[in-house]
Design a protein around this motif. Structure first.
Motif, PDB file in Angstrom:
ATOM      1  N   LEU A 159       0.613  -1.220   0.089  1.00  0.00           N
ATOM      2  CA  LEU A 159       0.048  -0.004  -0.053  1.00  0.00           C
ATOM      3  C   LEU A 159       0.930   1.160  -0.088  1.00  0.00           C
ATOM      4  CD1 LEU A 159      -2.641  -1.261   2.615  1.00  0.00           C
ATOM      5  CD2 LEU A 159      -2.798  -0.905   0.144  1.00  0.00           C
ATOM      6  N   THR A 160       0.474   2.575  -0.404  1.00  0.00           N
ATOM      7  CA  THR A 160       1.298   3.419  -0.601  1.00  0.00           C
ATOM      8  C   THR A 160       1.846   3.996   0.643  1.00  0.00           C
ATOM      9  OG1 THR A 160      -0.645   4.913  -0.248  1.00  0.00           O
ATOM     10  CG2 THR A 160       0.053   4.624  -2.637  1.00  0.00           C
ATOM     11  N   ASP A 161       1.456   3.681   1.939  1.00  0.00           N
ATOM     12  CA  ASP A 161       1.714   4.343   3.166  1.00  0.00           C
ATOM     13  C   ASP A 161       2.486   3.099   3.830  1.00  0.00           C
ATOM     14  OD1 ASP A 161      -0.524   2.844   3.511  1.00  0.00           O
ATOM     15  OD2 ASP A 161      -1.228   4.418   5.007  1.00  0.00           O
ATOM     16  N   SER A 162       2.843   2.091   3.461  1.00  0.00           N
ATOM     17  CA  SER A 162       3.365   1.161   4.236  1.00  0.00           C
ATOM     18  C   SER A 162       4.559   0.181   3.231  1.00  0.00           C
ATOM     19  CB  SER A 162       2.334   0.039   4.524  1.00  0.00           C
ATOM     20  OG  SER A 162       1.971  -0.679   3.292  1.00  0.00           O
ATOM     21  N   ALA A 163       5.263  -0.391   4.205  1.00  0.00           N
ATOM     22  CA  ALA A 163       6.613  -1.131   3.344  1.00  0.00           C
ATOM     23  C   ALA A 163       5.796  -2.491   2.692  1.00  0.00           C
ATOM     24  CB  ALA A 163       7.330  -1.801   4.640  1.00  0.00           C
ATOM     25  N   GLY A 164       6.508  -2.716   1.778  1.00  0.00           N
ATOM     26  CA  GLY A 164       6.037  -3.818   0.734  1.00  0.00           C
ATOM     27  C   GLY A 164       6.530  -5.092   1.068  1.00  0.00           C
ATOM     28  N   MET A 165       5.932  -6.259   0.659  1.00  0.00           N
ATOM     29  CA  MET A 165       6.303  -7.521   0.719  1.00  0.00           C
ATOM     30  C   MET A 165       6.503  -8.235  -0.611  1.00  0.00           C
ATOM     31  SD  MET A 165       3.897  -8.715   4.121  1.00  0.00           S
ATOM     32  CE  MET A 165       4.084 -10.489   3.876  1.00  0.00           C
ATOM     33  N   THR A 166       7.132  -9.061  -0.737  1.00  0.00           N
ATOM     34  CA  THR A 166       7.447 -10.002  -1.879  1.00  0.00           C
ATOM     35  C   THR A 166       6.921 -11.209  -1.289  1.00  0.00           C
ATOM     36  OG1 THR A 166       9.145  -8.655  -2.541  1.00  0.00           O
ATOM     37  CG2 THR A 166       8.866 -10.957  -3.449  1.00  0.00           C
ATOM     38  N   LEU A 167       6.048 -11.958  -1.849  1.00  0.00           N
ATOM     39  CA  LEU A 167       5.581 -13.175  -1.791  1.00  0.00           C
ATOM     40  C   LEU A 167       5.843 -14.125  -3.007  1.00  0.00           C
ATOM     41  CD1 LEU A 167       1.869 -11.795  -0.767  1.00  0.00           C
ATOM     42  CD2 LEU A 167       3.956 -12.378   0.961  1.00  0.00           C
ATOM     43  N   ARG A 168       5.979 -15.421  -2.580  1.00  0.00           N
ATOM     44  CA  ARG A 168       6.535 -16.343  -3.599  1.00  0.00           C
ATOM     45  C   ARG A 168       5.278 -17.710  -3.395  1.00  0.00           C
ATOM     46  NH1 ARG A 168      10.849 -13.788  -2.398  1.00  0.00           N
ATOM     47  NH2 ARG A 168      12.051 -13.004  -4.019  1.00  0.00           N
ATOM     48  N   PRO A 169       4.112 -17.289  -3.753  1.00  0.00           N
ATOM     49  CA  PRO A 169       3.169 -18.386  -3.521  1.00  0.00           C
ATOM     50  C   PRO A 169       3.232 -19.418  -4.579  1.00  0.00           C
ATOM     51  CG  PRO A 169       2.118 -16.553  -4.409  1.00  0.00           C
ATOM     52  CD  PRO A 169       3.217 -16.210  -3.991  1.00  0.00           C
ATOM     53  N   VAL A 170       2.312 -20.555  -4.303  1.00  0.00           N
ATOM     54  CA  VAL A 170       2.256 -21.727  -5.317  1.00  0.00           C
ATOM     55  C   VAL A 170       0.820 -21.629  -5.579  1.00  0.00           C
ATOM     56  CG1 VAL A 170       1.951 -24.102  -5.611  1.00  0.00           C
ATOM     57  CG2 VAL A 170       4.063 -23.073  -4.284  1.00  0.00           C
ATOM     58  N   LEU A 171       0.388 -21.659  -6.742  1.00  0.00           N
ATOM     59  CA  LEU A 171      -1.062 -21.497  -7.494  1.00  0.00           C
ATOM     60  C   LEU A 171      -1.484 -23.129  -7.172  1.00  0.00           C
ATOM     61  CD1 LEU A 171      -0.368 -19.850 -10.932  1.00  0.00           C
ATOM     62  CD2 LEU A 171      -1.659 -18.906  -9.008  1.00  0.00           C
ATOM     63  N   LEU A 172      -2.851 -22.767  -6.191  1.00  0.00           N
ATOM     64  CA  LEU A 172      -3.230 -24.037  -6.044  1.00  0.00           C
ATOM     65  C   LEU A 172      -4.572 -24.536  -7.111  1.00  0.00           C
ATOM     66  CD1 LEU A 172      -3.716 -23.471  -2.111  1.00  0.00           C
ATOM     67  CD2 LEU A 172      -1.988 -24.805  -3.423  1.00  0.00           C
ATOM     68  N   LYS A 173      -5.398 -23.606  -7.456  1.00  0.00           N
ATOM     69  CA  LYS A 173      -6.472 -23.709  -8.472  1.00  0.00           C
ATOM     70  C   LYS A 173      -6.389 -22.598  -9.435  1.00  0.00           C
ATOM     71  CE  LYS A 173     -11.097 -25.019  -8.309  1.00  0.00           C
ATOM     72  NZ  LYS A 173     -12.304 -25.372  -7.612  1.00  0.00           N
ATOM     73  N   VAL A 174      -6.613 -22.961 -10.594  1.00  0.00           N
ATOM     74  CA  VAL A 174      -6.658 -21.985 -11.982  1.00  0.00           C
ATOM     75  C   VAL A 174      -7.802 -22.453 -12.670  1.00  0.00           C
ATOM     76  CG1 VAL A 174      -5.668 -21.031 -13.961  1.00  0.00           C
ATOM     77  CG2 VAL A 174      -3.995 -21.560 -11.678  1.00  0.00           C
ATOM     78  N   ASP A 175      -9.185 -21.892 -12.194  1.00  0.00           N
ATOM     79  CA  ASP A 175     -10.359 -22.376 -13.041  1.00  0.00           C
ATOM     80  C   ASP A 175     -10.941 -21.190 -13.720  1.00  0.00           C
ATOM     81  OD1 ASP A 175     -12.586 -23.583 -13.702  1.00  0.00           O
ATOM     82  OD2 ASP A 175     -13.355 -23.938 -11.705  1.00  0.00           O
ATOM     83  N   PRO A 176     -10.693 -21.231 -15.094  1.00  0.00           N
ATOM     84  CA  PRO A 176     -10.777 -19.996 -15.961  1.00  0.00           C
ATOM     85  C   PRO A 176     -12.157 -19.463 -15.514  1.00  0.00           C
ATOM     86  CG  PRO A 176      -9.484 -21.327 -17.147  1.00  0.00           C
ATOM     87  CD  PRO A 176      -9.943 -21.930 -15.832  1.00  0.00           C
ATOM     88  N   THR A 177     -12.402 -18.277 -15.378  1.00  0.00           N
ATOM     89  CA  THR A 177     -13.452 -17.438 -15.204  1.00  0.00           C
ATOM     90  C   THR A 177     -14.628 -17.892 -13.743  1.00  0.00           C
ATOM     91  OG1 THR A 177     -15.309 -18.837 -16.403  1.00  0.00           O
ATOM     92  CG2 THR A 177     -14.308 -17.222 -17.843  1.00  0.00           C
ATOM     93  N   ARG A 178     -13.946 -18.714 -12.891  1.00  0.00           N
ATOM     94  CA  ARG A 178     -14.442 -19.143 -11.816  1.00  0.00           C
ATOM     95  C   ARG A 178     -13.478 -18.871 -10.656  1.00  0.00           C
ATOM     96  NH1 ARG A 178     -15.795 -23.331 -15.146  1.00  0.00           N
ATOM     97  NH2 ARG A 178     -18.122 -23.460 -15.531  1.00  0.00           N
ATOM     98  N   GLU A 179     -12.425 -19.239 -10.530  1.00  0.00           N
ATOM     99  CA  GLU A 179     -11.573 -19.041  -9.325  1.00  0.00           C
ATOM    100  C   GLU A 179     -10.098 -19.192  -9.544  1.00  0.00           C
ATOM    101  OE1 GLU A 179     -10.940 -21.831  -5.304  1.00  0.00           O
ATOM    102  OE2 GLU A 179     -12.668 -22.365  -6.500  1.00  0.00           O
TER     103      GLU A 179
END
Length: 162
Positions: A69-89
């Motif tokens: 966010l503009t007024d806070s420190a940033g974070m770098t995340l390295r998550p794993v994609l669990l679900k890729v269900d086009p147009t749904r989730e």
């Protein structure tokens, strides 16, 4: 349906877990919303919370997300994609350092809500030993990030030029 939509994120706690939940009604098709959520290179142009995502949209694959966010420190995340269900989730799981310390499962769900309308749910399930230390950050900063991102997603989807 509009009366029941709760745009302000809510943090619910139960048995060592927490869920940050938000939803927004958007005048756009599921395909349009999905395109915006998954066009990762375009995030810097519109997203005030998740500033960038790099990686392929493949279940089991790892992405790199910059959250700030503009007024806070940033974070770098390295998550794993669990679900890729086009147009749904779209769903991913990230950890602070290692699993069990502070974990977050981020979820975007797209629910048709009538002709040309969708209810978009953005939520995150948190758990881990350090959860009590992060509760204030979730209630304040992360909740605000969800609200800002939802609003920006709605504006971009309804504008129709992206």
């Amino acid at each position: 349906m509009e009366e029941r939509v709760k745009e302000e994120p809510v943090l619910r706690r139960s048995r060592g877990r927490a869920e940050l939940y938000s939803e927004i009604l958007i005048d756009a098709t599921p395909e349009r919303i999905w395109h915006i959520l998954t066009a990762f290179p375009e995030y810097p142009a519109w997203n005030p919370f998740i500033r960038s995502i790099r990686g392929d949209l493949v279940e089991g694959g790892r992405i790199v997300a910059e959250v700030q966010l503009t007024d806070s420190a940033g974070m770098t995340l390295r998550p794993v994609l669990l679900k890729v269900d086009p147009t749904r989730e779209l769903r991913w799981m990230g950890h602070l350092l290692f699993s069990g310390l502070f974990d977050g499962e981020h979820v975007f769900e797209i629910h048709p809500a009538g002709p040309g309308k969708c209810l978009v749910v953005q939520r995150e399930l948190f758990s881990g030993l350090l959860l009590p230390l992060f509760t204030r950050m979730l209630k304040d900063g992360t909740a605000r990030g969800f609200a800002l991102m939802n609003k920006a997603l709605k504006e971009r989807a309804e504008r129709g030029d992206a």
